[in-house]
Design a protein around this motif. Structure first.
Motif, PDB file in Angstrom:
ATOM      1  N   VAL A  14       0.790  -1.032  -0.068  1.00  0.00           N
ATOM      2  CA  VAL A  14      -0.098   0.460  -0.327  1.00  0.00           C
ATOM      3  C   VAL A  14       1.484   1.707  -0.174  1.00  0.00           C
ATOM      4  CG1 VAL A  14      -1.601   1.149   1.427  1.00  0.00           C
ATOM      5  CG2 VAL A  14      -1.910  -0.879   0.766  1.00  0.00           C
ATOM      6  N   PHE A  26      -3.063   1.392  -3.220  1.00  0.00           N
ATOM      7  CA  PHE A  26      -3.041   0.452  -2.966  1.00  0.00           C
ATOM      8  C   PHE A  26      -3.040  -0.835  -3.201  1.00  0.00           C
ATOM      9  CE2 PHE A  26      -5.928   3.439  -1.120  1.00  0.00           C
ATOM     10  CZ  PHE A  26      -6.012   3.454   0.538  1.00  0.00           C
ATOM     11  N   GLY A 382      -8.867   0.133   0.429  1.00  0.00           N
ATOM     12  CA  GLY A 382      -9.260   1.688   0.061  1.00  0.00           C
ATOM     13  C   GLY A 382      -9.629   2.762   0.174  1.00  0.00           C
ATOM     14  N   ARG A 384      -8.200   5.432   2.470  1.00  0.00           N
ATOM     15  CA  ARG A 384      -6.802   6.592   2.609  1.00  0.00           C
ATOM     16  C   ARG A 384      -7.042   7.417   3.832  1.00  0.00           C
ATOM     17  NH1 ARG A 384      -5.382  11.875  -0.310  1.00  0.00           N
ATOM     18  NH2 ARG A 384      -7.721  12.752   1.031  1.00  0.00           N
TER      19      ARG A 384
END
Ligand SMILES: [Zn+2]
Length: 448
Positions: A14, A26, A382, A384
């Motif tokens: 990631v 990712f 996914g 952030r």
């Protein structure tokens, strides 16, 4: 250590780039060629570019981010020995006697131990103000950390370092180890400096084309001494002596007046904010938000483990936010993304480095943080913002598994590859016992 021309590919990652767009890949990868980052992006894109023969580091789904910058640092020899004294007293009764008594051998082993701890915590750059630059440089060169070194310069009667010591360190070590080691001019602080010394320091830094590292406005006591001694506040005196500027890092700045904030801003001086040190030594809470709002570049530092007991910059990041939120009674300030930016890009900018961001062409200082941990659970794939929060508020140095500095792998799966860590710990212990005896400092004073 890997050969500098070697290619390294970090996969299954990631990738937290810390670029302007705050891109996170990712399913990402990072390719390194020699000491630079060759490409960053989705696995498919990066792998398509990479030539054969690369060393592969499988990040196992971990976060891969720029190495952390510790912007105010002192190699430490005596952690946990003098823990409950205010700043002035700890300096007079413990730190100055010890640093006056140290020798290059003790500095070398203490620096290796300090740098080993930092690397273990994901720190790839230290801005280290200490003594015996040759010994510091030797330690930094061997262990593989990026180090900006400076002396503890003060007026001669204080028995610390002179500008000539610092100039000599610059001659012997600046630019060594592929430019990974630099030497700047370090000034202890205004209570131990005359106007003449400050002016000479500014001139020397200018002549050598290097920067300055100084403690400024750390405590109320320092501000009072400056007013008595010079008739002005510390940052006003530093400004008049030519100490401030875009190559200067001013450490602490807990007690800046509005006028002093203006001087910092107008001169482009960088500030190292050291909240854990300021809190533990009872020095107060800096007006961090005002500095950021003024447009001053502020990075983060731990100061020294003699002051704060750990070189873990994740702890410093968290304190930077929590102290401001507590004082301001505002849970919205200093969010995770701001903290990550300060500990990577702001620190790098303050030192004029090409690090702090994962992007093509930048220097390859890269760390891997294992996310497969109960402390980072849950983590929605996914997302952030949740990832940033984990990194800034839940992480700690022990989550760092692999560290690459200047393209070389210095720690892999928590094993330091460049040095014999067991020997370092033994020698660092022996050095403290030896210096303690020579420094004639008393034993720990506590209530119990
Ligand atoms: Zn300091």
């Amino acid at each position: 250590m890997s050969h500098p021309t070697q290619r390294t590919l970090i996969t299954n990652a990631v990738v937290v780039t810390m670029n302007d767009a705050h891109d996170v890949h990712f399913d990402g990868a990072v390719a390194i060629e020699g000491d630079r980052i060759a490409s960053v992006g989705s696995s498919a894109d990066v792998l398509a570019d990479v030539r054969d023969g690369a060393r592969i580091i499988d990040a196992k789904g971990g976060a891969v981010m720029p190495g952390l910058v510790d912007l105010h640092y002192h190699t430490a020899i005596g952690r946990g020995w003098s823990d409950h004294l205010p700043l002035w007293q700890i300096l007079q009764e413990f730190w100055y006697p010890v640093v006056r008594a140290i020798d290059p051998e003790a500095v070398y082993w203490s620096a290796l131990a300090s740098y080993a701890e930092s690397i273990r915590c994901g720190v790839t750059t230290v801005n280290d103000m200490y003594r015996h630059i040759d010994a510091l440089g030797q330690a930094a060169e061997e262990i593989g950390i990026r180090a900006v070194l400076s002396n503890i310069v003060a007026d001669a009667e204080h028995g610390l370092d002179s500008l000539e010591d610092n100039a000599s360190g610059h001659r012997s070590r600046d630019g060594s180890a592929n430019g990974r080691i630099e030497v700047k001019i370090g000034i202890e602080w205004l209570p131990l400096a005359s106007i003449g010394l400050l002016r000479d320091a500014s001139e020397l830094a200018h002549d050598l084309g290097t920067g300055i590292h100084i403690h400024l406005n750390e405590s109320v006591g320092e501000v009072e001494i400056s007013k008595e001694k010079f008739g002005r506040r510390p940052t006003e005196v530093a400004y008049e002596c030519g100490i401030l500027g875009s190559s200067t890092v001013a450490a602490h700045c807990v007690w800046l007046s509005d006028t002093e904030i203006g001087l910092m801003r107008d001169t482009g001086t960088h500030i190292s904010h050291n909240p854990t040190s300021n809190a533990k030594l009872g020095n107060g809470v800096a007006r961090l938000l005002d500095y950021l709002q003024a447009g001053i570049n502020v990075g983060l530092g731990h100061d020294s483990t003699e002051g704060v007991n750990t070189g873990d910059m994740f702890e410093v990041m968290k304190f930077a936010s929590l102290m401001q939120r507590a004082v301001r009674m505002d849970a919205n300030v200093l969010q995770a993304g701001d903290l990550l930016h300060m500990v990577t890009r702001n620190g790098s900018d303050a030192l004029g480095h090409e690090t702090g961001m994962l992007a093509e062409g930048k220097k390859a200082d890269v760390i891997v943080i294992e996310l497969d941990d109960v402390g980072f659970t849950p983590l929605v794939p996914g997302n952030r913002n949740q990832l940033y929060s984990h990194l800034a508020f839940a992480s700690h140095g022990r989550a760092v598994s692999t560290v690459v500095i200047d393209g070389a792998v210095v720690m892999r799966e928590r094993e330091l590859l460049t040095v014999d860590e067991e020997k370092i710990l033994r020698k660092a212990n022996e050095a403290f016992v030896r210096i303690l005896d020579r420094a004639h400092v008393g034993s720990v004073q506590t209530h119990i």
